[in-house]
Design an enzyme around this catalytic site. Sequence first.
Site, PDB file in Angstrom:
ATOM      1  CB  SER A  31      -2.537   4.823  -3.860  1.00 22.67           C
ATOM      2  OG  SER A  31      -1.648   5.906  -4.035  1.00 22.67           O
ATOM      3  CG  ASP A  32      -4.131  -0.234  -4.163  1.00 21.19           C
ATOM      4  OD1 ASP A  32      -5.221  -0.330  -4.745  1.00 21.19           O
ATOM      5  OD2 ASP A  32      -3.053  -0.231  -4.761  1.00 21.19           O
ATOM      6  CG  HIS A  72      -1.018  -0.188 -11.134  1.00 21.40           C
ATOM      7  ND1 HIS A  72      -2.347  -0.299 -11.466  1.00 21.40           N
ATOM      8  CD2 HIS A  72      -0.911  -0.576  -9.846  1.00 21.40           C
ATOM      9  CE1 HIS A  72      -3.032  -0.723 -10.416  1.00 21.40           C
ATOM     10  NE2 HIS A  72      -2.185  -0.912  -9.426  1.00 21.40           N
ATOM     11  NE  ARG A 129       3.367  -2.909  -8.507  1.00 14.78           N
ATOM     12  CZ  ARG A 129       2.684  -1.839  -8.095  1.00 14.78           C
ATOM     13  NH1 ARG A 129       2.304  -1.765  -6.821  1.00 14.78           N
ATOM     14  NH2 ARG A 129       2.412  -0.849  -8.922  1.00 14.78           N
ATOM     15  CD  GLN A 181       2.625  -3.577  -3.624  1.00 19.92           C
ATOM     16  OE1 GLN A 181       3.086  -3.782  -4.731  1.00 19.92           O
ATOM     17  NE2 GLN A 181       1.740  -2.623  -3.392  1.00 19.92           N
ATOM     18  CD  GLU A 211      -1.454  -3.421  -2.873  1.00 20.93           C
ATOM     19  OE1 GLU A 211      -1.642  -2.441  -3.601  1.00 20.93           O
ATOM     20  OE2 GLU A 211      -1.305  -4.593  -3.309  1.00 20.93           O
ATOM     21  CG  ASP A 239      12.616 -19.780 -15.647  1.00 21.64           C
ATOM     22  OD1 ASP A 239      13.041 -20.070 -14.507  1.00 21.64           O
ATOM     23  OD2 ASP A 239      11.855 -20.524 -16.303  1.00 21.64           O
TER      24      ASP A 239
END
Length: 264
Positions: free
Chosen positions: A184-185, A56, A81, A157, A159, A95
């Site tokens: 939030s999700d 995000h 993330r 996560q 969610e 990598d």
Amino acid sequence: MGNSAPPSPTLPTNRFKQALAERRTQIGLWTSLGTGTSAEILGGAGFDWLLIDTEHSPTELPMVLDQLRALEGSATTPIVRPAWNDPVLFKRLLDLGVQTLLVPYVQTAEEARRAVAATRYPPTGIRGIAVVHRANRYGRVKDYHVQANREMCVLVQIETRRALGELEAIAAVEGIDGLFIGPSDLAGDLGFLGNNRHPEAVAVFADACARAGKAGKPIGILAPVEEDARRYLEMGFSYVAVGSDVGVLRGAVEQLRSRFAGGR
């Protein structure tokens, strides 16, 4: 008399993974600004971990690299993330030297297994093999491909309601080091869109924390409101992001401007 060869570099110990295994609480901060300068400033503040968000935020691979370099030498562990549970995205981040991933939107044990496999070299996983990259100090870390799996840390996560129903199965997947509530999700999926502080949502978060504890798995959460962060720490959340760089900056500049509200 010629110069002696420099000693071979070693693979860094994943301090965050070690802390979770030792059940030490870890306080972190979210970062979306995406620059090495901001990461350097944040890294000097003493947080245990810093979440570099590429889901995000407009942060892309070269920006992640700048932030990793800025955090070298600090006491803060970078966690990244990725935008999705995608082995190609993972490969490029690993990598670069990323050792800890926070994988979004994992709903089943099978999706958790796929995330772990993407961080491991064959025969235990499917991570693509390169001989020379930043993670192995451009080929200078001996036996990197053998050692790398040991320091990988995979957080997933939770969610959705579906993921809640699969929490114990996800936690039991070998190679999953921790769970993480996406407040939030998850609140939105529970019917409280835009209100992750709703009492019913908070009760679900607390129940998830208790279930993770019974499963023997650390669990984290994002809580930029101090009252919430303290409450979640008291509940037993193992790693908590207590704010974000964007939120801290916005709050500070708005407070500063308000003190001069009467000026021209």
